[in-house]
Design a protein around this motif. Sequence first.
Motif, PDB file in Angstrom:
ATOM      1  N   HIS A  52      59.526  79.710  56.744  1.00 61.81           N
ATOM      2  CA  HIS A  52      60.335  80.939  56.791  1.00 61.81           C
ATOM      3  C   HIS A  52      59.571  82.245  56.874  1.00 61.81           C
ATOM      4  O   HIS A  52      60.112  83.245  57.330  1.00 61.81           O
ATOM      5  CB  HIS A  52      61.258  81.010  55.564  1.00 61.81           C
ATOM      6  N   TYR A 112      58.500  82.222  46.891  1.00 58.49           N
ATOM      7  CA  TYR A 112      59.214  81.063  47.448  1.00 58.49           C
ATOM      8  C   TYR A 112      59.424  79.961  46.406  1.00 58.49           C
ATOM      9  O   TYR A 112      59.590  78.798  46.760  1.00 58.49           O
ATOM     10  CB  TYR A 112      58.465  80.517  48.675  1.00 58.49           C
ATOM     11  N   ASN A 117      67.154  79.721  47.200  1.00 59.16           N
ATOM     12  CA  ASN A 117      67.409  81.154  47.119  1.00 59.16           C
ATOM     13  C   ASN A 117      66.230  81.872  47.759  1.00 59.16           C
ATOM     14  O   ASN A 117      65.277  82.251  47.088  1.00 59.16           O
ATOM     15  CB  ASN A 117      67.571  81.518  45.641  1.00 59.16           C
ATOM     16  N   LEU A 118      66.302  82.019  49.071  1.00 60.12           N
ATOM     17  CA  LEU A 118      65.172  82.610  49.793  1.00 60.12           C
ATOM     18  C   LEU A 118      64.999  84.080  49.427  1.00 60.12           C
ATOM     19  O   LEU A 118      65.973  84.754  49.096  1.00 60.12           O
ATOM     20  CB  LEU A 118      65.383  82.463  51.313  1.00 60.12           C
ATOM     21  N   PRO A 119      63.758  84.559  49.461  1.00 61.03           N
ATOM     22  CA  PRO A 119      63.501  85.933  49.015  1.00 61.03           C
ATOM     23  C   PRO A 119      64.162  86.974  49.908  1.00 61.03           C
ATOM     24  O   PRO A 119      64.310  86.773  51.110  1.00 61.03           O
ATOM     25  CB  PRO A 119      61.980  86.042  49.101  1.00 61.03           C
ATOM     26  N   ASN A 120      64.540  88.042  49.291  1.00 60.34           N
ATOM     27  CA  ASN A 120      65.076  89.185  50.004  1.00 60.34           C
ATOM     28  C   ASN A 120      63.989  90.258  49.955  1.00 60.34           C
ATOM     29  O   ASN A 120      63.661  90.773  48.889  1.00 60.34           O
ATOM     30  CB  ASN A 120      66.335  89.655  49.272  1.00 60.34           C
ATOM     31  N   PHE A 121      63.441  90.545  51.117  1.00 62.23           N
ATOM     32  CA  PHE A 121      62.288  91.449  51.133  1.00 62.23           C
ATOM     33  C   PHE A 121      62.678  92.920  51.216  1.00 62.23           C
ATOM     34  O   PHE A 121      61.811  93.771  51.326  1.00 62.23           O
ATOM     35  CB  PHE A 121      61.359  91.087  52.301  1.00 62.23           C
ATOM     36  N   SER A 122      63.992  93.191  51.172  1.00 64.67           N
ATOM     37  CA  SER A 122      64.394  94.582  51.390  1.00 64.67           C
ATOM     38  C   SER A 122      63.917  95.514  50.272  1.00 64.67           C
ATOM     39  O   SER A 122      63.755  96.703  50.493  1.00 64.67           O
ATOM     40  CB  SER A 122      65.900  94.685  51.587  1.00 64.67           C
ATOM     41  N   ASN A 123      63.676  94.987  49.090  1.00 64.79           N
ATOM     42  CA  ASN A 123      63.144  95.894  48.067  1.00 64.79           C
ATOM     43  C   ASN A 123      61.617  95.900  47.954  1.00 64.79           C
ATOM     44  O   ASN A 123      61.059  96.478  47.039  1.00 64.79           O
ATOM     45  CB  ASN A 123      63.790  95.715  46.682  1.00 64.79           C
ATOM     46  N   ARG A 128      53.420  95.515  52.027  1.00 70.68           N
ATOM     47  CA  ARG A 128      53.788  94.494  51.058  1.00 70.68           C
ATOM     48  C   ARG A 128      52.506  93.804  50.573  1.00 70.68           C
ATOM     49  O   ARG A 128      51.634  93.497  51.380  1.00 70.68           O
ATOM     50  CB  ARG A 128      54.707  93.463  51.712  1.00 70.68           C
TER      51      ARG A 128
END
Length: 322
Positions: A52, A112, A117-123, A128
């Motif tokens: 992913h 991971y 529940n895949l990570p949400n990178f928006s925050n 990064r």
Amino acid sequence: SNEEQDNLSQDMKDLIFSLPREKGWRTPYLYLFQGFWCQPAEIQAISTFQNHFQAKDSDVFVATVPKSGTTWLKALTFATVNRQHHFISSKNHPLLSFNPHDLVPFIEYTVYGNHENLPNFSNFHEPRLFGTHVPFDSLSNSIKDSSNCKIVYICRNPFDTFISSWVFCNKIKQDSLPTLGLDEAFEMFCNGKIGYGPFWNHMLGYWKESQERPKRVLFLKYEDLKDDVNFELKKLAKFLNCPFTLEEESEGVIENIIKLCSFEKMKEFEINKIGKFGRNFENKYLFRKGEIGDWTNYLSPSMVENLSKVIEEKLSECGLKF
Ligand code: A3P
């Protein structure tokens, strides 16, 4: 054990059962996955990551052999990269209230760790910052091939890494497991059977890449940082495209980062005395001695001879010395 396999998908269980396994250090077994030894939950997380993860050009990875200075390098990297937003001498600097492993999350644990529940990178804001123990060849393709993201790598002389690992694993092992003896652990280590090992393959993978693509991978050693952290930190900042200006240098920014991230300081932060890393272990176990050469208090002359031979055999051809 059932406990180890509780959170795995059925596909993963099938895969893992087909892999060679050996006794583990802090869990019952280590499995040989893509040429390195690791635990079932790690295999699940690394597979999810490989399937992913999309790297961005601005990403920075702190890649390390476990117990080689991960905590230190994460702290230095975080402080350096974010020094415009988080002033080093601020009373609110994040390193005062978060452990470096929370600020620079591990790909294979924090990011991971939950395949449902895949990570949400928006925050995540850019750049990064991620940490990983995954060997170079097993990083996701988007990191290896298609992006210009940066990897800073640290390893350490294997004698000290061994002692640090042995002490740490016995502190954080599953309660049901007996203490792992020094001689047995040493044998396992010399045979490459340790999490993310063999250590020589780990080092060689990143070493080769740092030679071939020096703008992508910066190869550091714990001993060099101990010896001249000022020099190594400047190298790191330059590599990450955020070199220190002369003005910053004369204002003491470099020295302040070094102080903030020093073993003596970090060990005394409240978060590192009483905090925990997930459900896994207490932060205080990350700060033991922070010295070079503690192995001389543990290893017999024949052990030293044996591990020296392994190092010579596996690493001398590429010029890696400790
Ligand atoms: P020792 O067990 O030899 O004391 P990692 O962070 O990869 O888990 O590595 C842990 C080792 O780094 C431990 O070595 C620990 O004491 C040392 N360490 C942790 N923080 C450090 C720091 N800020 N400076 C130097 N060494 C540090």
